[in-house]
Write a protein that holds these residues in place. Structure first.
Motif, mmCIF file in Angstrom:
data_model
loop_
_atom_site.group_PDB
_atom_site.id
_atom_site.type_symbol
_atom_site.label_atom_id
_atom_site.label_comp_id
_atom_site.label_asym_id
_atom_site.label_seq_id
_atom_site.Cartn_x
_atom_site.Cartn_y
_atom_site.Cartn_z
ATOM 1 N N VAL A 121 6.484 -5.235 -3.552
ATOM 2 C CA VAL A 121 5.474 -5.890 -4.389
ATOM 3 C C VAL A 121 4.107 -5.881 -3.703
ATOM 4 N N THR A 122 4.060 -6.172 -2.420
ATOM 5 C CA THR A 122 2.766 -6.159 -1.725
ATOM 6 C C THR A 122 2.185 -4.748 -1.679
ATOM 7 N N TRP A 123 3.036 -3.744 -1.566
ATOM 8 C CA TRP A 123 2.574 -2.353 -1.555
ATOM 9 C C TRP A 123 1.961 -1.973 -2.904
ATOM 10 N N MET A 124 2.629 -2.328 -3.987
ATOM 11 C CA MET A 124 2.073 -2.040 -5.312
ATOM 12 C C MET A 124 0.752 -2.771 -5.515
ATOM 13 N N THR A 125 0.674 -3.994 -5.026
ATOM 14 C CA THR A 125 -0.562 -4.766 -5.164
ATOM 15 C C THR A 125 -1.697 -4.116 -4.381
ATOM 16 N N ALA A 126 -1.396 -3.616 -3.192
ATOM 17 C CA ALA A 126 -2.418 -2.952 -2.376
ATOM 18 C C ALA A 126 -2.913 -1.674 -3.052
ATOM 19 N N LEU A 127 -2.014 -0.868 -3.593
ATOM 20 C CA LEU A 127 -2.421 0.350 -4.296
ATOM 21 C C LEU A 127 -3.283 0.008 -5.510
ATOM 22 N N HIS A 128 -2.868 -1.013 -6.249
ATOM 23 C CA HIS A 128 -3.623 -1.426 -7.437
ATOM 24 C C HIS A 128 -5.037 -1.838 -7.061
ATOM 25 N N PRO A 170 -4.841 -1.724 12.911
ATOM 26 C CA PRO A 170 -5.651 -2.839 12.377
ATOM 27 C C PRO A 170 -5.793 -2.823 10.862
ATOM 28 N N ASP A 171 -5.938 -1.643 10.261
ATOM 29 C CA ASP A 171 -6.112 -1.586 8.815
ATOM 30 C C ASP A 171 -4.887 -2.106 8.070
ATOM 31 N N VAL A 172 -3.716 -1.947 8.642
ATOM 32 C CA VAL A 172 -2.499 -2.476 8.028
ATOM 33 C C VAL A 172 -2.486 -3.997 8.129
ATOM 34 N N ARG A 173 -2.825 -4.511 9.292
ATOM 35 C CA ARG A 173 -2.786 -5.967 9.500
ATOM 36 C C ARG A 173 -3.883 -6.691 8.738
ATOM 37 N N HIS A 174 -5.026 -6.048 8.550
ATOM 38 C CA HIS A 174 -6.199 -6.762 8.039
ATOM 39 C C HIS A 174 -6.479 -6.537 6.564
ATOM 40 N N LEU A 175 -5.710 -5.678 5.891
ATOM 41 C CA LEU A 175 -5.952 -5.463 4.468
ATOM 42 C C LEU A 175 -5.749 -6.786 3.724
ATOM 43 N N THR A 176 -6.799 -7.259 3.063
ATOM 44 C CA THR A 176 -6.820 -8.610 2.518
ATOM 45 C C THR A 176 -6.848 -8.579 1.000
ATOM 46 N N ARG A 177 -6.099 -9.467 0.401
ATOM 47 C CA ARG A 177 -6.097 -9.591 -1.050
ATOM 48 C C ARG A 177 -7.484 -10.002 -1.535
ATOM 49 N N GLU A 178 -7.942 -9.311 -2.546
ATOM 50 C CA GLU A 178 -9.254 -9.583 -3.095
ATOM 51 C C GLU A 178 -9.218 -10.821 -3.985
ATOM 52 N N THR A 179 -10.208 -11.687 -3.864
ATOM 53 C CA THR A 179 -10.369 -12.831 -4.757
ATOM 54 C C THR A 179 -11.580 -12.583 -5.648
ATOM 55 N N ALA A 180 -11.767 -13.453 -6.629
ATOM 56 C CA ALA A 180 -12.920 -13.302 -7.516
ATOM 57 C C ALA A 180 -14.221 -13.338 -6.722
ATOM 58 N N HIS A 181 -14.272 -14.203 -5.706
ATOM 59 C CA HIS A 181 -15.486 -14.338 -4.894
ATOM 60 C C HIS A 181 -15.747 -13.073 -4.088
ATOM 61 N N THR A 182 -14.717 -12.578 -3.391
ATOM 62 C CA THR A 182 -14.916 -11.374 -2.573
ATOM 63 C C THR A 182 -15.156 -10.146 -3.435
ATOM 64 N N ARG A 183 -14.626 -10.136 -4.674
ATOM 65 C CA ARG A 183 -14.872 -9.005 -5.568
ATOM 66 C C ARG A 183 -16.349 -8.946 -5.952
ATOM 67 N N ILE A 184 -16.938 -10.117 -6.224
ATOM 68 C CA ILE A 184 -18.364 -10.164 -6.560
ATOM 69 C C ILE A 184 -19.198 -9.695 -5.371
ATOM 70 N N GLU A 185 -18.826 -10.164 -4.170
ATOM 71 C CA GLU A 185 -19.545 -9.733 -2.966
ATOM 72 C C GLU A 185 -19.442 -8.226 -2.773
ATOM 73 N N ARG A 186 -18.265 -7.698 -3.017
ATOM 74 C CA ARG A 186 -18.020 -6.274 -2.828
ATOM 75 C C ARG A 186 -18.838 -5.440 -3.814
ATOM 76 N N GLN A 187 -18.872 -5.882 -5.082
ATOM 77 C CA GLN A 187 -19.636 -5.166 -6.097
ATOM 78 C C GLN A 187 -21.127 -5.244 -5.807
#
Length: 433
Positions: free
Chosen positions: A319-326, A387-404
């Motif tokens: 499930v976490t893998w599918m979420t990361a790909l999505h 590090p990229d495996v350990r630090h991949l973080t679920r996106e929230t609405a706030h971080t999505r706005i920052e990213r965009q």
């Protein structure tokens, strides 16, 4: 969830129900025709070889054409091959080459279906509902797989393998009808710029190569899945026969593993870990438990408990893998990335199962099982050092706005993704299969 998601989940459950029973029926069809265990392996290999050979092409095609059309066409091919297989078994004793040819057609259909199906599912789920949607999807598929295996075994014993194969053909026909009825209005349109299939394959590879977490996990699971498959298909039955009372014990252990996957998926409908791959990789460590339990010949109750725990861990990873790909892969490249993921997951399995017997003869069963345990453990720990495996973080609405908001200033190309290790996101937090 929307109509597309519900239809995809229903169709996946239907085909999983038929497929898991057909796996049992196909093996007994070979044996009933006078074939040997070697012939059973040859027919199984005949399905796997074209699956591996055509996966990358299937991913490229699914990113060029409407994915639901590719899925429906693949289901139709599978329906025809299984219906022919069923007719041959019900009306006579087909030779091995005919069964192998039909199995190869089934594998070809799966090679085009799998990347299209994963891309379709990932693209139709809203981000805020992704984890729960994928977990619910897995509950439906895993439950159907467990039920189908039990029903398939019982129906094969009662009525013969031909009727189970006919039921699988019917399931494929129904799934093709459901997938043909899909509407894609709620899925963002894809932009396709490549001129040739070779360019498509290169673009898909570039998406994988540019993300360290992605190719590290795919590489890890190429070996982990192979070692796990050798344990389940070769070493487990052998240990059960020699030390644990026979096939019934191993059947119970596999059922316990299936129950664990259901529990793991149920857990993931509620749990949304922020560091997705850190949690997922830790869950995949549980895949090392079954070979260790078999190596120490744990009594049947303890073996069943171990298999349940392993199923939970494996499902957490799934499930976490599918979420990361999505979250991380552009929608127009999902199927191509999925095809590389699938190739990594299944590419080494035939080699591992073919070599499992000779290795066991050379080293002894306990040593071979401890080798599988060590491979799974060490490769998973190695993935966790990245590090990229350990630090991949679920996106929230706030971080999505920052990213965009950051995209224009960083001049990232359309569809590109930020390096997860460079995100300014507060920290605390493998499918196949």
């Amino acid at each position: 969830m929307g109509r597309t998601y519900r239809l995809l989940t229903a169709a996946a459950a239907i085909t999983s129900l038929g497929n898991s029973g057909a796996m049992v029926a196909a093996a007994f069809a070979v044996l009933h025709s006078g074939g040997t265990a070697t012939d059973v392996g040859l027919v199984a290999a005949a399905r796997t070889i074209p699956l591996i050979a055509f996966l990358l092409i299937g991913g490229a095609v699914a990113d060029r054409l409407p994915r639901h059309r590719v899925m429906a066409a693949a289901n139709t091919l599978n329906c025809c091959s299984q219906a022919t297989f069923a007719a041959l078994v019900l009306t006579g004793t087909p030779p091995i080459w005919q069964m192998a040819l039909l199995a190869a057609l089934g594998g070809t259909g799966q090679a085009f279906f799998a990347p299209a199906a994963e891309g379709m599912l990932l693209s139709c789920v809203p981000r805020e509902q992704a984890s729960r949607a994928f977990a619910s999807f897995r509950i439906g598929v895993n439950g159907a797989t467990i039920t189908g295996a039990a029903l398939g075994g019982a129906l094969t014993a009662y009525a013969g393998p031909g009727w189970v194969l006919a039921a699988d053909a019917t399931a494929f026909a129904l799934a093709a009808a459901l997938r043909s009825a899909l509407h894609t209005n709620d899925i963002p349109p894809r932009t396709h710029r490549s001129k040739t299939l070779l360019q498509d394959l290169h673009e898909g590879w570039q998406e994988v190569a540019d993300r360290r977490w992605l190719w590290v996990i795919i590489s890890q699971f190429a070996i982990v899945n192979a070692a796990f498959a050798a344990t389940q298909s070769v070493y487990g039955p052998l240990v059960a026969r020699e030390h644990l009372g026979g096939a019934a014990t191993w059947g119970t252990a596999l059922a316990a593993f299936g129950a664990g996957t259901l529990l793991g998926a149920l857990l993931m409908t509620r749990w949304k870990p922020r560091r997705m791959l850190l949690v997922g990789a830790c869950g995949s460590l549980m895949a090392a438990l079954p070979p260790a339990a078999l190596a120490t010949t744990l009594p049947p109750p303890a073996l069943a408990a171990t298999m349940t725990a392993s199923g939970i861990g494996v499902e957490i990873f799934a499930v976490t893998w599918m979420t990361a790909l999505h979250q991380e892969i552009p929608a127009d490249k999902l199927s191509r990335v999925s095809s590389y993921d699938w190739l990594g997951s299944v590419g080494m399995v035939p080699i591992a199962t073919a070599l499992a017997g000779p290795i066991q003869n050379l080293t002894g069963t306990p040593t071979a099982l401890w080798g599988s345990t060590a491979l799974i453990t060490l490769l998973t720990l190695a993935a966790l050092t990245v590090p990229d495996v350990r630090h991949l973080t679920r996106e929230t609405a706030h971080t999505r706005i920052e990213r965009q908001a950051a995209q224009p200033t960083t001049a990232r190309p359309l569809g590109a993704r930020a390096n997860p290790s460079q995100r300014a996101v507060p920290s605390p937090p493998p499918s196949r299969s």
